[in-house]
Write a protein that holds these residues in place. Structure first.
Motif: not given
Length: 933
Positions: A623-625, A647-650, A653-657, A659-665
């Protein structure tokens, strides 16, 4: 086996005394059972008062007279008087039964003396009768019969004739002359005489016919049926049979059974009975035949007889006894399965209420006994066959049928209804099981296990809702469960199971979205002090969830914190660290939902603050993530591009693995694009492409962004790399996209020829075309054609001419092909130019031929001839050029004038000045109806 209509049990074997008798043994209503009992009567006896002297004294005097007199008539008269006194007085006077044979032996001489003299003061028929009796008593059967025949022959109207005929027939029967006896009995029956004597004669007639063998048994059967009709004419007579008639009726029934069993069994019996309403005694003869088969070791035949009676007379009042007798026959035969089936038949026959009410009390008790026995049997058998599911289900269903039928006919049936419910449950018939359990619980007064039975019904209602109480349940099923638990709570208020059930209902109604009912059940749990802490815990959970569902996020947060306090204080037994973690997660969700609510209301700063404070409550939690992620999204939606990008880049950086990171790009691409940073967006896409199995969708999007940014170098590099993969168009859009890439490369590359050729070939081989791709392909084909035409013009015709002509021909064909393709793509728009350029090819060829060098080894005459030959070769090409230019000129009529047609006219003016080298004035023409042309 049983007693019917008041008759005692009959023996099955014919008494030997009847078959082998040597003397009279037929009941005579007036004179006794045998000749020995008879009292001769020779004198008329009138009914008058007896003298005032005792009959015993009178008898003693006549007895003394017989013993002292020498006169035959006196002696015979004395015997007659003794007989009359005995009959009138009803007292046992005179000689005893043991004395009579000897007395009558002495009297025979007197009888013979009287007959020899031929004179007798009394009736001779009576004398003959008494002589017959005397001979019978002394053992002279033939003489006795002869005297009776004399009486019948000489005195046919005598009242003694019927009895005499009977005794004659009896003597014939005893002598084995059964056919003669049959005739004698029939004569007696058809003649005069009392009904009692005829009844005896009818009975003996049947035996006479039976003794003649199987061929006469149909006659015997008809006679015996008449005998039964005589003794048992009505239903009432079955209960009032005289004791003296019991043996006769018993023998009649027995012999009918014997004859039927020795022929075709019940079929023969029914053939004798015929159709129609059954006579009162019919059940007795069926019963006797069934008993005979049972005793002789033929249980199947006995069962057939019993069942046949029920089948033939379905409404008969004795049917319960016959059906029960089937049970007893199989049981005595050691056939328990058959006996059980017979019990089932008995139960089934009286399963309808009307049929059951027709049973007497004992039969109803027997029905209940059989129903319980069958129910228990099928239940236990099914329990032992659980592995064979189909058989077990069928067995439990049958057991339930019997339990239910039995329970309806017992006053205190709570335990039976519960057994019926359990059997239905085992059979997979939940609805019927519920009804049975509820009947046991709520309609069986004083049933001690009523609460458990009611709880069993609740358990079945729970099966209709998902096992997961947090999942939505069918509304109807949940309403039924709620109603059942409400009923349970009101009926058994002190039962400890109620609170847990109500807490479960609160959770389920919450899952179904009925928050009011959820809160009601939650309050029902938390209000009484007797409820367990676990139920309280569940109720608080529901309250928190309801507030949260009603978007009361702050209140929900407080409720979750109270629930968390219960756990931390150790007041919820059985809770674990996982339970605490779950509550913390829900608390975090409440905070998260407050962030969502703020975001929806446009309160960006507040929303971001809520999202970010989750990390303080549950650092590193999902939930925090998600809160961090949604904080960035909230900024993105609010168009705060740079803050969102940071915020997206941070987050990445903090959670590279994660699942939500896959949509950051994609989000960064969007933010870069919207903030007018196309190159950064393109670079993000190129980085994303490196991690994808198919990178080209991302690279091509990057190429478009480079195009928008004017970075043609990076754009073209991506185009070239992509086209080198030889992509094939799959649809019209992909064809347009590929042709657009080639056109852009054509426009910006230093050597565009390869992309022009690629465009032409792609358009020729494609199944999809658009106006734009055709136009661009026409331009490329035209450019290629012009380039080939220039090559063609630059090739000189030098010696050796043939080799030069070959080279020039190849260039000509290449140019002509491109021009044709250009016209194929461009159509009407480029046709004038194509015609012009094709014509110029031929004109150029003619001019080059004329200007070609003459071989150096020719003399002047040969050179002139060679020049003339060249002119002949060049002339057709000039003509073809003129024809194509002229064709172009001819297009003016339909398509109007254009620069390429003008250029064709200029050439025509040079090549054919006589026709085309003149001033031309273009003006409009309006056709008139009569212009004088």
């Amino acid at each position: 086996m049983r007693v019917l209509a008041g008759l005692c049990a009959f023996s099955l074997l014919l008494p030997g005394s009847l078959l082998a008798q040597e003397s009279f043994k037929v009941e005579l209503d007036r004179d006794g059972k045998t000749i020995a009992d008879m009292r001769p009567v020779f004198l008329k006896f009138e009914s008058r008062p007896l003298p005032a002297i005792s009959p015993a004294e009178v008898g003693r005097r006549y007895q003394r007279l017989f013993e002292t007199s020498d006169e035959p008539e006196v002696r015979v008269d004395a015997l007659n008087r003794l007989s009359n006194i005995r009959m009138r007085s009803g007292e046992d006077v005179g000689y005893s039964a043991d004395q009579e044979p000897e007395i009558y032996r002495e009297a025979i001489a007197s009888y013979e003396s009287i007959l020899d003299r031929g004179s007798f003061s009394g009736r001779l028929d009576e004398l003959l009768y008494q002589m017959a009796k005397a001979h019978a008593l002394t053992g002279h059967t033939d003489e006795s019969t002869e005297r009776l025949r004399q009486l019948v022959g000489l005195y046919p109207d005598s009242p003694l004739v019927p009895e005499s005929r009977f005794r004659i027939a009896e003597a014939e029967f005893s002598a084995g002359k059964y056919a003669r006896a049959e005739t004698s009995y029939q004569t007696l029956i058809k003649g005069e005489g009392g009904e009692a004597l005829k009844s005896k004669a009818r009975y003996m007639l049947g035996w006479s016919q039976f003794k003649q063998g199987a061929g006469a048994w149909d006659r015997a059967a008809a006679t015996f049926l008449d005998v039964l009709d005589g003794f048992l004419p009505t239903e009432a007579s079955l209960g009032s049979v005289a004791q003296s008639s019991v043996d006769t009726i018993d023998d009649t029934l027995r012999i009918l059974a014997v004859m039927a069993s020795r022929k075709q069994g019940v079929a023969s019996l029914e053939g004798w009975l015929g159709d129609g309403v059954p006579r009162p005694w019919v059940p007795l003869v069926y019963d006797r035949l069934a008993d005979l088969y049972a005793v002789t070791g033929e249980p199947s035949a006995s069962v057939r007889v019993n069942r046949r009676f029920v089948q033939r007379y379905p409404d008969h009042r004795d049917n319960p006894e016959f059906l029960n007798q089937v049970v007893q026959v199989w049981r005595q035969a050691g056939k328990p399965e058959a006996a059980r089936d017979a019990k089932a038949d008995y139960v089934a026959a009286y399963l309808p209420d009307d049929a059951y009410k027709g049973l007497d009390r004992n039969q109803q008790r027997l029905w209940q006994q059989y129903a319980r026995t069958l129910a228990d049997y099928h239940y236990h058998s099914a329990s032992e066959r659980l592995a064979a599911k189909g058989e077990a289900v069928s067995g439990f269903a049958r057991a339930a049928d019997y339990y239910e039928s039995l329970a309806r006919r017992q006053s205190e049936a709570g335990s039976i209804w519960r057994l019926a419910g359990d059997a239905r449950l085992q059979a997979g018939e939940d609805e019927a099981a519920i009804n049975n359990f509820r009947t046991a619980a709520y309609q069986s007064p004083d049933y001690p296990e009523a609460a458990d039975s009611a709880w069993a019904a609740i358990t079945l209602y729970r099966k209709r809702v998902p096992s997961d109480s947090s999942a939505p349940s069918p509304a109807e099923a949940l309403s039924d469960l709620s109603a059942e638990i409400d009923r349970f709570a009101s009926t058994f208020p002190s039962d400890s199971r109620t609170a847990a059930a109500q807490a479960d209902l609160a959770t389920r109604w919450y899952a179904n979205g009925d928050y009011d009912r959820a809160i009601d059940y939650a309050h029902a749990v938390t209000t009484p002090s007797g409820a367990g802490q676990k139920a309280h815990y569940s109720a608080w959970l529901v309250m928190a969830k309801v507030r949260q569902a009603r978007q009361q996020y702050a209140e929900a947060e407080r409720a979750w914190r109270q629930t968390l306090t219960l756990i931390d204080d150790g007041k919820v037994p059985g809770t674990t660290g996982n339970d605490r973690k779950a509550v913390v997660g829900q608390l975090a969700a409440a905070i998260y939902q407050q962030g969502q609510a703020a975001a929806s209301a446009g309160e960006v700063s507040l929303a971001v603050a809520h999202f970010q404070r989750i990390e303080t409550l549950a650092p590193g939690s999902e939930m925090a993530i998600r809160g961090r992620f949604d904080a960035a999204n909230t900024l993105l939606k609010a168009s705060e591009w740079q803050t969102a990008i940071n915020e997206l880049r941070r987050f990445r950086r903090d959670y590279p693995d994660h699942d939500l990171t896959s949509g950051i790009g994609e989000k960064l691409v969007y933010a870069y694009t919207e903030s007018d940073q196309p190159v950064r967006a393109a670079e993000e896409l190129l980085a994303m492409a490196e991690t994808r199995e198919d990178p080209w969708p991302f690279r091509l999007r990057a190429a478009d962004l480079f195009h928008d940014a004017g970075d043609l170098k990076q754009r073209n590099a991506l185009y070239v790399r992509y086209l080198d993969t030889r992509p094939r168009a799959k649809d019209a859009d992909s064809h347009i996209r590929l042709q657009t890439m080639r056109q852009r490369l054509t426009e910006s590359a230093s050597h565009p020829e390869q992309w022009q050729q690629a465009m032409v070939q792609a358009e020729l081989s494609s199944d999809w075309h658009s106006e734009e791709t055709l136009r661009l392909s026409a331009r490329s084909a035209m450019a290629l054609g012009i380039r080939e035409a220039d090559t063609f013009a630059s090739i000189p015709l030098t010696q050796p001419l043939a080799r030069a002509l070959d080279r020039k021909q190849v260039a000509l064909e290449a140019a002509r092909t491109y021009f044709v393709q250009a016209q194929q793509f461009g159509g009407e728009a480029v046709e004038s130019e194509v015609l012009y350029r094709r014509a110029e090819l031929y004109r150029q060829l003619a001019a080059d031929l004329m200007a070609s060098t003459v071989p150096s080894d020719l003399n002047e005459m040969e050179a002139m001839q060679y020049q003339m030959l060249l002119e002949e070769q060049a002339y057709p090409f000039e003509e073809k050029a003129i024809a194509l230019h002229a064709k172009n000129h001819g297009r003016i009529v339909e398509h109007g004038f254009d620069p390429w047609i003008g250029r064709s006219l200029e050439v025509l003016g040079q090549m054919n000045p006589g026709r085309y080298d003149r001033s031309v004035r273009w003006m409009s023409w309006n056709s008139e109806g009569n212009d004088g042309a």
